[in-house]
Write a protein that holds these residues in place. Structure first.
Motif, short mmCIF file in Angstrom:
data_model
loop_
_atom_site.label_atom_id
_atom_site.label_comp_id
_atom_site.label_asym_id
_atom_site.label_seq_id
_atom_site.Cartn_x
_atom_site.Cartn_y
_atom_site.Cartn_z
N UNK A 1 14.25 3.36 -3.75
CA UNK A 1 13.12 2.77 -3.02
C UNK A 1 12.49 1.67 -3.86
N UNK A 2 12.30 0.54 -3.24
CA UNK A 2 11.66 -0.59 -3.91
C UNK A 2 10.24 -0.21 -4.33
N UNK A 3 9.86 -0.59 -5.53
CA UNK A 3 8.49 -0.32 -5.98
C UNK A 3 7.62 -1.55 -5.73
N UNK A 4 6.36 -1.26 -5.45
CA UNK A 4 5.38 -2.31 -5.21
C UNK A 4 5.83 -3.28 -4.10
N UNK A 5 6.21 -2.73 -2.93
CA UNK A 5 6.76 -3.58 -1.86
C UNK A 5 5.66 -4.29 -1.07
N UNK A 6 6.08 -5.17 -0.20
CA UNK A 6 5.18 -5.77 0.78
C UNK A 6 5.83 -5.67 2.15
N UNK A 7 5.16 -5.00 3.06
CA UNK A 7 5.65 -4.89 4.43
C UNK A 7 4.70 -5.65 5.34
N UNK A 8 5.25 -6.24 6.39
CA UNK A 8 4.43 -7.08 7.26
C UNK A 8 4.09 -6.44 8.59
N UNK A 9 4.64 -5.25 8.88
CA UNK A 9 4.35 -4.62 10.17
C UNK A 9 4.64 -3.13 10.11
N UNK A 10 3.90 -2.39 10.94
CA UNK A 10 4.01 -0.94 11.00
C UNK A 10 3.83 -0.49 12.45
N UNK A 11 4.72 0.39 12.92
CA UNK A 11 4.58 1.01 14.23
C UNK A 11 4.60 2.52 14.03
N UNK A 12 3.60 3.21 14.57
CA UNK A 12 3.49 4.66 14.45
C UNK A 12 3.79 5.30 15.80
N UNK A 13 4.68 6.30 15.79
CA UNK A 13 5.15 6.97 17.00
C UNK A 13 4.89 8.46 16.85
N UNK B 1 -1.96 8.74 1.74
CA UNK B 1 -1.53 8.55 0.35
C UNK B 1 -0.08 8.98 0.16
N UNK B 2 0.30 10.09 0.79
CA UNK B 2 1.67 10.58 0.66
C UNK B 2 2.67 9.58 1.25
N UNK B 3 2.38 9.02 2.41
CA UNK B 3 3.28 8.05 3.02
C UNK B 3 3.30 6.77 2.20
N UNK B 4 2.14 6.34 1.75
CA UNK B 4 2.01 5.15 0.90
C UNK B 4 2.94 5.24 -0.31
N UNK B 5 2.90 6.36 -1.00
CA UNK B 5 3.74 6.53 -2.18
C UNK B 5 5.22 6.63 -1.81
N UNK B 6 5.53 7.28 -0.70
CA UNK B 6 6.92 7.40 -0.27
C UNK B 6 7.53 6.03 0.03
N UNK B 7 6.72 5.10 0.51
CA UNK B 7 7.18 3.75 0.80
C UNK B 7 7.35 2.90 -0.46
N UNK B 8 6.93 3.44 -1.61
CA UNK B 8 7.13 2.74 -2.87
C UNK B 8 5.91 2.03 -3.42
N UNK B 9 4.76 2.19 -2.78
CA UNK B 9 3.55 1.55 -3.27
C UNK B 9 2.99 2.32 -4.46
N UNK B 10 2.28 1.65 -5.37
CA UNK B 10 1.72 2.34 -6.53
C UNK B 10 0.65 3.34 -6.10
N UNK B 11 0.63 4.52 -6.69
CA UNK B 11 -0.30 5.56 -6.29
C UNK B 11 -1.76 5.13 -6.45
N UNK B 12 -2.56 5.50 -5.48
CA UNK B 12 -4.01 5.38 -5.61
C UNK B 12 -4.63 6.74 -5.86
N UNK B 13 -3.86 7.81 -5.59
CA UNK B 13 -4.31 9.17 -5.84
C UNK B 13 -3.09 10.01 -6.19
N UNK B 14 -2.84 10.17 -7.49
CA UNK B 14 -1.70 10.96 -7.93
C UNK B 14 -1.85 12.44 -7.56
N UNK B 15 -3.05 12.85 -7.24
CA UNK B 15 -3.28 14.27 -6.99
C UNK B 15 -3.44 14.64 -5.54
N UNK B 16 -2.90 13.84 -4.62
CA UNK B 16 -3.10 14.16 -3.20
C UNK B 16 -2.54 15.53 -2.83
N UNK B 17 -1.48 15.97 -3.55
CA UNK B 17 -0.85 17.26 -3.24
C UNK B 17 -1.44 18.40 -4.06
#
Length: 260
Positions: free
Chosen positions: A1-13, A186-202
């Motif tokens: 997974x790419x770290x520190x990515x940039x995505x331009x769109x999101x669709x939630x289903x 936070x969990x989805x954010x980290x899974x997508x490769x973004x740097x953690x803002x809350x390492x303790x979400x779990x």
């Protein structure tokens, strides 16, 4: 997974979990983890676009019929798909049909996006859900198999001790509180490769004194009267809490934060 990515769109289903119940805003609408995730992603990508097609109460067949083709046509960078849990909570559930429909959804969505995100939904502790737990875990096995086959990302919320804590669940015992939704984002954010803002979400919340016997019985009676009995009534009559409701963000448009 790419770290520190940039995505331009999101669709939630999905269903109520992705719609955002019970993260209630002052205007009576729901925010939820998907909106929180979109806000973070938009802060990194000017012109970021977001759609949320989820509607509370939807079964996986309805999600496939009403949301999947629409989401695929949007060609978003990231698509999240969470569905099937409502099916497992019905009095009768054909898990073979659930598997086939989830497979259909993943096969349509995976080629349409850069990252398809699936989830093992969080599970609250308590006797009401215990009878459905084998179905839930069967659903998560299907999700794991589909992710391996189609290269999807899986966010394991079910395995996070913190999200089993009753304090992170609303009084209806089916939907997360605002803090619960924040942890999912936070969990989805980290899974997508973004740097953690809350390492303790779990990490589990600090312990608190358990409620007394009378408080527990009062809470149980209120829950049964206000939430459990109406929920059972809808299941027995084939009705849904989402009947007639449109998606809250039906179009893939530049993100606009609706929170105050």
């Amino acid at each position: 997974m790419q770290t520190n990515p940039t995505h331009t769109s999101l669709v939630a289903v999905g269903d109520s979990f992705t719609e955002g119940m019970s993260d209630l805003l002052p205007d009576g609408s729901y925010r939820g983890w998907a909106d929180l995730l979109a806000a973070r992603m938009a802060a990194r990508a000017p012109g970021f676009r977001y759609a949320n097609l989820a509607v509370r109460g939807k079964l996986i067949g309805q999600i496939v019929e009403e949301q999947v083709d629409t989401a695929a046509a949007m060609r978003a960078d990231v698509v999240t798909l969470v569905g099937g849990l409502n099916d497992t909570l019905r009095p009768k559930c054909d898990m073979v049909r659930v598997r086939d429909l989830l497979t259909e959804a993943v096969e349509r969505l995976a080629p349409s996006c850069e990252h398809l995100v699936l989830m093992r939904s969080p599970g609250r502790r308590g006797p009401v859900l215990e009878r459905f737990r084998p179905r839930m875990e069967s659903l998560f096995t299907i999700i794991d198999e589909l992710s391996t086959r189609h290269g999807a990302l899986v966010v394991d919320l079910y395995g996070a001790p913190s999200l089993a804590d009753p304090r992170l669940w609303d009084v209806d015992r089916l939907h997360l509180t605002a803090e619960g939704h924040r942890r999912v984002a936070e969990a989805v954010w980290q899974t997508l490769g973004y740097p953690p803002e809350d390492d303790g979400w779990h990490t589990p919340m600090p312990p608190s004194p358990p409620p007394g016997w009378l408080d527990r019985r009062t809470s149980d009676a209120r829950f049964a009267r206000q939430h459990l009995l109406p929920w059972i009534g809808r299941r027995l009559t084939g009705r849904s809490s989402g009947d007639g409701l449109p998606p809250k963000r039906p179009d893939l448009l530049p993100y606009e934060d609706r929170a105050p």
